[in-house]
Design a protein around this motif. Structure first.
Motif: not given
Length: 600
Positions: A15-32
């Protein structure tokens, strides 16, 4: 600063998605939803626009370390990242459970060896980084509220607020498991239920394992095909069956350039070819859901077919620029919405009809309205196929008589004739046979350059276009036709990079400005897969395999592809991950497997 595009992993709940960087940071997430406002928009700006990093602690001011290893847990969308530090090793498991209630992003920190100091840094910024929420405690829970949205953080770790950011510092030893769960809820409703991270992890892993078990492809490229199928499933909006082109907006086609678009919508073209790949690998439920989505979106108005819709079938996708975001690596503007929704792209009628035809041929349960829609689309094309349009690449320059658009109009008529001939629909068979022949003659006379033995981008143009590679794949001409071979070879000469990858069309030269945009772009990955397909079709299977395996090598370490490849910078560019790259990957793998053209 955001990572390179290929530094990101995808997790999602359909229903949505997140992008997780190699350094452990979630830099993109749209909700809901995929197309909602982002609460983490650091990907398109800075950490001030929202991020959530869980990683080994580093001294103040030091750059966070990249994970030493990362992988998906088997054939799933559960991400595992591991760091080796001077004090020991640690694993962070990130996932989003298939939704049953509030959307959740769960991060579980696990000690592997030694004693590793960890830090969670959570900076929520609503409305694409513009709005600072009110963050406060409700019992043991932390909640961030802004307007209609609330986001709840649940963890057993101690948290504290500082500089408008929620921090947690803790140490893990072997066997320790500390979970963090972020849940979204409308701000006027009761708090979401307390999460159960470990049970959710088991259920999520089981979901993906069971889903992948339905895959009917067992050839030599299974790993790449399965990862692409999982990615396409993750880009499907489960409540409606709509499929987004990508979960991101405004990742640039040229670093520092202006070719930045919002892909969080359902293009009929992209979704139709996705349906095709799903059907050919055993996923009939997804195909049926998309067909139902299509019928709802088009409704009783096929004459006003849009090229794209919202994920629930919305028609209004007005384009705007977010001037407070500098853009990925200063590639502005950042856009939301997409003005191309109102373009005329005649090829879409062919892609939709081809998808419906394939669904019919593979025995998908009959739907009378689907057949009626197909007939209505041809009635429209009968009157309008000879009009200029914006074409497959959504040019923002003047309309033209694009050769590919005419070819796909022929496809639409041809597949509908086959439907009538099968006895599953009624229509003016002889009249439409004449129409099919008329379109075919028109393309061969006006879209073909006899002197150079190649089809051209548009009628009267000398330029090439990689979409012409689809001519033999759509059955418009046989692969051994000299005009097809001439076109393939011309595209190899004039649109290929030094690495053998394919540009969509020239962005400079005699026809500079055909797309109405400044700047340049990378090699288009879908077109490069199309070339591999064509090479296999004309018997150059070894060459096709070499190109295909070079394309596979462009995937990031998790098997993901963006829209394009920048041959100068040697990096992925464009929205990520991109359905329009993963679908032809599957198609080419199937073709090469059928031909026996693979190494080892």
């Amino acid at each position: 600063m955001a990572g390179r595009i290929e530094d990101y992993a995808l997790i999602g709940d359909m229903q949505t998605a997140a992008l997780v960087c190699r350094d452990g940071s979630v830099d993109w997430l749209c909700l809901p939803r995929f197309d909602s406002h982002a609460i983490f928009a650091g990907l398109l700006g800075t950490e001030e626009h929202g991020f959530w990093r869980v990683a080994p602690a580093v001294p103040e001011g030091a750059e966070p370390a990249h994970a030493d290893r990362r992988r998906y847990r088997g054939d799933s969308l559960v991400l595992e990242s591991e760091w080796d530090t001077p004090r020991g090793s640690v694993r962070v498991t990130d996932f989003m459970p298939p939704r049953d209630g509030a959307p959740q992003l769960i991060r579980i920190v696990e000690g592997i060896s030694g004693r590793v100091p960890m830090r969670s840094s959570l900076r929520m910024r609503f409305s694409y980084g513009r709005v600072v929420p009110w963050v406060h405690k409700v019992g043991d829970r932390t909640v961030a509220v802004a307007g209609p949205d609330s986001v709840w953080l649940d963890t057993d770790a101690e948290t504290h607020g500082e500089r408008l950011t929620t921090y947690s510092e803790f140490t893990v030893t072997p066997g320790d498991r500390i979970a963090f769960t972020l849940s979204w809820q409308p701000s006027h409703k009761e708090p979401p239920p307390l999460p159960e991270p470990e049970a959710a992890l088991e259920a999520t892993t089981d979901f993906w394992r069971e889903w992948v078990d339905h895959c009917t492809y067992h050839g030599p490229y299974r790993e790449a095909v399965v990862r692409s199928l999982i990615t396409l499933k993750a880009l499907t909006y489960a409540p409606t069956g709509g499929i987004v082109a990508a979960p991101t907006t405004s990742l640039p086609e040229e670093i520092g350039g202006v070719r930045n678009w919002d892909y969080r919508y359902t293009w009929l073209r992209d979704a139709a070819i996705t349906l095709s790949s799903m059907l050919r690998t055993g996923y009939r439920d997804e195909a049926r859901a998309w067909r139902d989505w299509l019928l709802r979106a088009v409704a009783g108005d096929p004459e006003n077919l849009q090229i794209m819709y919202g994920i629930a079938g919305e028609r209004e996708l007005g384009e705007a620029e977010l001037d407070w975001l500098p853009g990925y690596e200063n590639s502005g503007p950042v856009r939301v919405g997409n003005g191309a929704a109102n373009q005329l792209q005649l090829d879409v009628y062919g892609e939709v009809t081809e998808a419906l035809h394939l669904a019919h041929m593979t025995g998908l349960s009959r739907n009378d309205y689907a057949a009626l829609l197909q007939l209505k689309l041809i009635e429209y094309l009968e009157k309008n196929w000879n009009q200029p349009d914006e074409g497959i690449w959504e040019v923002r320059g003047p309309r033209r008589h694009f050769t590919h658009s005419k070819v796909m109009a022929w496809v639409a008529v041809d597949r509908t004739i086959k439907l009538i001939e099968s006895g599953d629909a009624d229509g003016p068979l002889e009249r439409w046979r004449e129409l099919r022949d008329e379109i075919h003659r028109d393309v061969c006379e006006k879209g073909y350059d006899k002197e150079r033995n190649t089809f051209t981008q548009s009628y009267g143009s000398k330029e090439l276009d990689a979409s012409l590679l689809l001519i033999p794949q759509m059955g418009f001409l046989p692969p051994d036709d000299k005009r097809v071979i001439g076109t393939i070879e011309a595209i190899q000469r004039e649109l290929s990079t030094e690495d053998g990858f394919v540009l969509r069309y020239p962005t400079a030269g005699e026809e500079a400005g055909v797309d109405g945009l400044e700047g340049d772009e990378g090699a288009f990955l879908a077109c490069s897969f199309w070339l591999a397909d064509d090479l296999a079709m004309i018997g150059r299977v070894d060459e096709a395999r070499v190109l295909f395996e070079k394309l596979l090598s462009l995937r990031n370490d998790l098997g993901l592809l963006a829209e394009e490849w920048d041959p100068r910078l040697q990096r992925q560019v464009g929205n990520f991950p991109q359905a329009f790259s993963h679908v032809p990957l599957i198609d080419t793998a199937l073709r090469l497997t059928a031909s026996g053209a693979y190494g080892g």
